[in-house]
Design a protein around this motif. Structure first.
Motif, mmCIF file in Angstrom:
data_model
loop_
_atom_site.group_PDB
_atom_site.id
_atom_site.type_symbol
_atom_site.label_atom_id
_atom_site.label_comp_id
_atom_site.label_asym_id
_atom_site.label_seq_id
_atom_site.Cartn_x
_atom_site.Cartn_y
_atom_site.Cartn_z
ATOM 1 N N GLY A 56 64.044 6.204 45.599
ATOM 2 C CA GLY A 56 64.574 7.381 46.277
ATOM 3 C C GLY A 56 65.506 8.187 45.390
ATOM 4 N N TYR A 57 66.309 7.496 44.567
ATOM 5 C CA TYR A 57 67.222 8.221 43.692
ATOM 6 C C TYR A 57 66.456 8.981 42.613
ATOM 7 C CZ TYR A 57 71.496 9.274 41.138
ATOM 8 O OH TYR A 57 72.542 9.925 40.532
ATOM 9 N N ALA A 58 65.323 8.443 42.172
ATOM 10 C CA ALA A 58 64.494 9.178 41.213
ATOM 11 C C ALA A 58 63.996 10.482 41.831
ATOM 12 C CB ALA A 58 63.312 8.306 40.770
ATOM 13 N N VAL A 59 63.592 10.426 43.096
ATOM 14 C CA VAL A 59 63.178 11.648 43.797
ATOM 15 C C VAL A 59 64.356 12.605 43.909
ATOM 16 C CG1 VAL A 59 62.314 12.566 45.991
ATOM 17 C CG2 VAL A 59 61.385 10.431 45.078
ATOM 18 N N PHE A 60 65.532 12.073 44.211
ATOM 19 C CA PHE A 60 66.739 12.893 44.306
ATOM 20 C C PHE A 60 67.023 13.632 42.997
ATOM 21 C CE2 PHE A 60 71.334 13.054 43.394
ATOM 22 C CZ PHE A 60 71.755 13.937 44.375
ATOM 23 N N LEU A 61 66.885 12.941 41.865
ATOM 24 C CA LEU A 61 67.146 13.565 40.571
ATOM 25 C C LEU A 61 66.174 14.710 40.295
ATOM 26 C CD1 LEU A 61 67.922 10.480 38.292
ATOM 27 C CD2 LEU A 61 69.537 12.121 39.267
ATOM 28 N N VAL A 62 64.910 14.498 40.650
ATOM 29 C CA VAL A 62 63.911 15.561 40.452
ATOM 30 C C VAL A 62 64.257 16.778 41.305
ATOM 31 C CG1 VAL A 62 61.490 16.192 40.770
ATOM 32 C CG2 VAL A 62 62.078 13.963 39.799
ATOM 33 N N LEU A 63 64.564 16.531 42.572
ATOM 34 C CA LEU A 63 64.892 17.637 43.473
ATOM 35 C C LEU A 63 66.169 18.354 43.038
ATOM 36 C CD1 LEU A 63 64.121 15.923 46.890
ATOM 37 C CD2 LEU A 63 62.805 17.737 45.801
ATOM 38 N N LYS A 64 67.131 17.594 42.515
ATOM 39 C CA LYS A 64 68.400 18.194 42.095
ATOM 40 C C LYS A 64 68.193 19.170 40.946
ATOM 41 C CE LYS A 64 71.548 15.733 40.020
ATOM 42 N NZ LYS A 64 72.650 14.789 39.679
ATOM 43 N N ARG A 65 67.190 18.923 40.106
ATOM 44 C CA ARG A 65 66.892 19.831 39.011
ATOM 45 C C ARG A 65 66.272 21.126 39.521
ATOM 46 N NH1 ARG A 65 66.769 17.636 33.834
ATOM 47 N NH2 ARG A 65 67.141 15.385 33.735
ATOM 48 N N ILE A 66 65.565 21.046 40.644
ATOM 49 C CA ILE A 66 64.848 22.202 41.173
ATOM 50 C C ILE A 66 65.738 23.061 42.065
ATOM 51 C CG2 ILE A 66 62.887 22.915 42.597
ATOM 52 C CD1 ILE A 66 61.526 20.270 41.807
ATOM 53 N N LEU A 67 66.542 22.400 42.897
ATOM 54 C CA LEU A 67 67.343 23.104 43.893
ATOM 55 C C LEU A 67 68.573 23.756 43.259
ATOM 56 C CD1 LEU A 67 67.082 20.439 46.710
ATOM 57 C CD2 LEU A 67 66.014 22.688 46.701
ATOM 58 N N PRO A 68 69.194 24.706 43.955
ATOM 59 C CA PRO A 68 70.398 25.375 43.423
ATOM 60 C C PRO A 68 71.502 24.371 43.099
ATOM 61 C CG PRO A 68 69.554 26.557 45.328
ATOM 62 C CD PRO A 68 68.768 25.284 45.238
ATOM 63 N N LYS A 69 72.266 24.668 42.062
ATOM 64 C CA LYS A 69 73.321 23.765 41.591
ATOM 65 C C LYS A 69 74.620 23.997 42.371
ATOM 66 C CE LYS A 69 70.654 22.183 38.298
ATOM 67 N NZ LYS A 69 69.410 22.898 38.609
ATOM 68 N N HIS A 70 74.583 23.668 43.659
ATOM 69 C CA HIS A 70 75.789 23.727 44.474
ATOM 70 C C HIS A 70 75.702 22.631 45.527
ATOM 71 C CE1 HIS A 70 73.613 25.605 47.806
ATOM 72 N NE2 HIS A 70 73.164 26.517 46.976
ATOM 73 N N ALA A 109 68.705 17.724 48.704
ATOM 74 C CA ALA A 109 68.011 16.752 47.853
ATOM 75 C C ALA A 109 68.196 15.337 48.365
ATOM 76 C CB ALA A 109 68.527 16.864 46.413
ATOM 77 N N SER A 110 69.406 15.004 48.808
ATOM 78 C CA SER A 110 69.658 13.651 49.305
ATOM 79 C C SER A 110 68.901 13.389 50.600
ATOM 80 C CB SER A 110 71.163 13.433 49.509
ATOM 81 O OG SER A 110 71.682 14.306 50.492
ATOM 82 N N GLY A 111 68.836 14.393 51.476
ATOM 83 C CA GLY A 111 68.114 14.209 52.726
ATOM 84 C C GLY A 111 66.622 14.005 52.520
ATOM 85 N N ILE A 112 66.019 14.852 51.679
ATOM 86 C CA ILE A 112 64.581 14.713 51.409
ATOM 87 C C ILE A 112 64.295 13.400 50.691
ATOM 88 C CG2 ILE A 112 62.623 15.676 50.144
ATOM 89 C CD1 ILE A 112 63.870 18.450 50.554
ATOM 90 N N ALA A 113 65.116 13.069 49.700
ATOM 91 C CA ALA A 113 64.904 11.829 48.954
ATOM 92 C C ALA A 113 65.037 10.604 49.860
ATOM 93 C CB ALA A 113 65.906 11.735 47.803
ATOM 94 N N ALA A 114 65.965 10.667 50.822
ATOM 95 C CA ALA A 114 66.124 9.544 51.750
ATOM 96 C C ALA A 114 64.865 9.333 52.587
ATOM 97 C CB ALA A 114 67.329 9.785 52.650
#
Length: 212
Positions: free
Chosen positions: A103-117, A124-129
């Motif tokens: 799940g954290y790997a998914v979170f890292l990928v999403l964090k790169r895509i989503l706005p940096k705030h 990202a945490s909700g989707i990754a969960a």
């Protein structure tokens, strides 16, 4: 396999834990323990509960997060006979290691895509969960295919597990997102997955001498 994953997590956790993070890890484990005791209806005759792997990983890092969930599962198995000692290894593998690291790997990928705030971290945490819960159900399906003794086919088990856990994942994602949002609002510096938001900008080096 579970023992190896926990051993690696113990070794790596010792490299990142400080006083603040030890306290947050304890609070995270206590929160997951409490929330896992609450079941919510998913489908007819089926209920689910928080797994907490991605939540813990985002708050305190994947290695410490996996250990938090492992401690919760051990306490539940030994004191409340929840899950049972015979299934503890698989429960740790699926609910602690697969969710925390996958799940954290998914979170890292999403964090790169989503706005940096902070909002991007929450989403990202909700989707990754939610994805982490499905990954855990897929891991169980693989384990069933390898050594399951039930009469149902692997395809039937996988379809049932994934179908139900997609719904459970929605609840997991909502709870995780709300919790991460609350911690970010209060102490963003404590959230492992939001370290990029709290880093101090690096000052430009001073230029010696006079420009001509």
């Amino acid at each position: 396999m579970a023992a190896g994953g926990v051993g690696v997590s113990l070794r790596r956790a010792g490299q990142v834990l400080d006083e603040k993070r030890v306290a947050l890890a304890g609070l995270t484990a206590a929160f997951i323990f409490a929330v896992q005791m609450l079941n919510f209806p998913v489908a007819s005759g089926t209920s689910g509960h928080l797994l907490g792997g991605v939540l813990a990983a985002v708050l305190v890092g994947p290695y410490v997060g996996a250990l938090c969930v492992t401690v919760v599962l051990v306490v539940q198995a030994m004191l409340f006979a929840d899950g049972g000692l015979s299934a503890l290894g698989l429960n740790v593998l699926n609910m602690a290691l697969v969710t925390a690291f996958g799940g954290y790997a998914v979170f890292l990928v999403l964090k790169r895509i989503l706005p940096k705030h902070p909002g991007g971290v929450v989403v990202a945490s909700g989707i990754a969960a939610g994805v982490g819960v499905v990954l855990a159900s897929l891991a169980f399906s693989v384990e069933y295919a390898i050594g399951g003794t039930g009469g149902a086919s692997t395809a039937t088990v996988a379809a049932a597990m994934v179908g139900v856990h997609v719904l459970i994942g929605i609840g997991e994602g909502v709870i995780t997102g709300l919790t991460v949002s609350a911690v970010l609002a209060a102490r963003p510096d404590l959230v492992w997955g939001a370290r990029h938001l709290t880093r101090e900008p690096v000052a430009a080096p001073a230029v010696a001498g006079r420009l001509s």
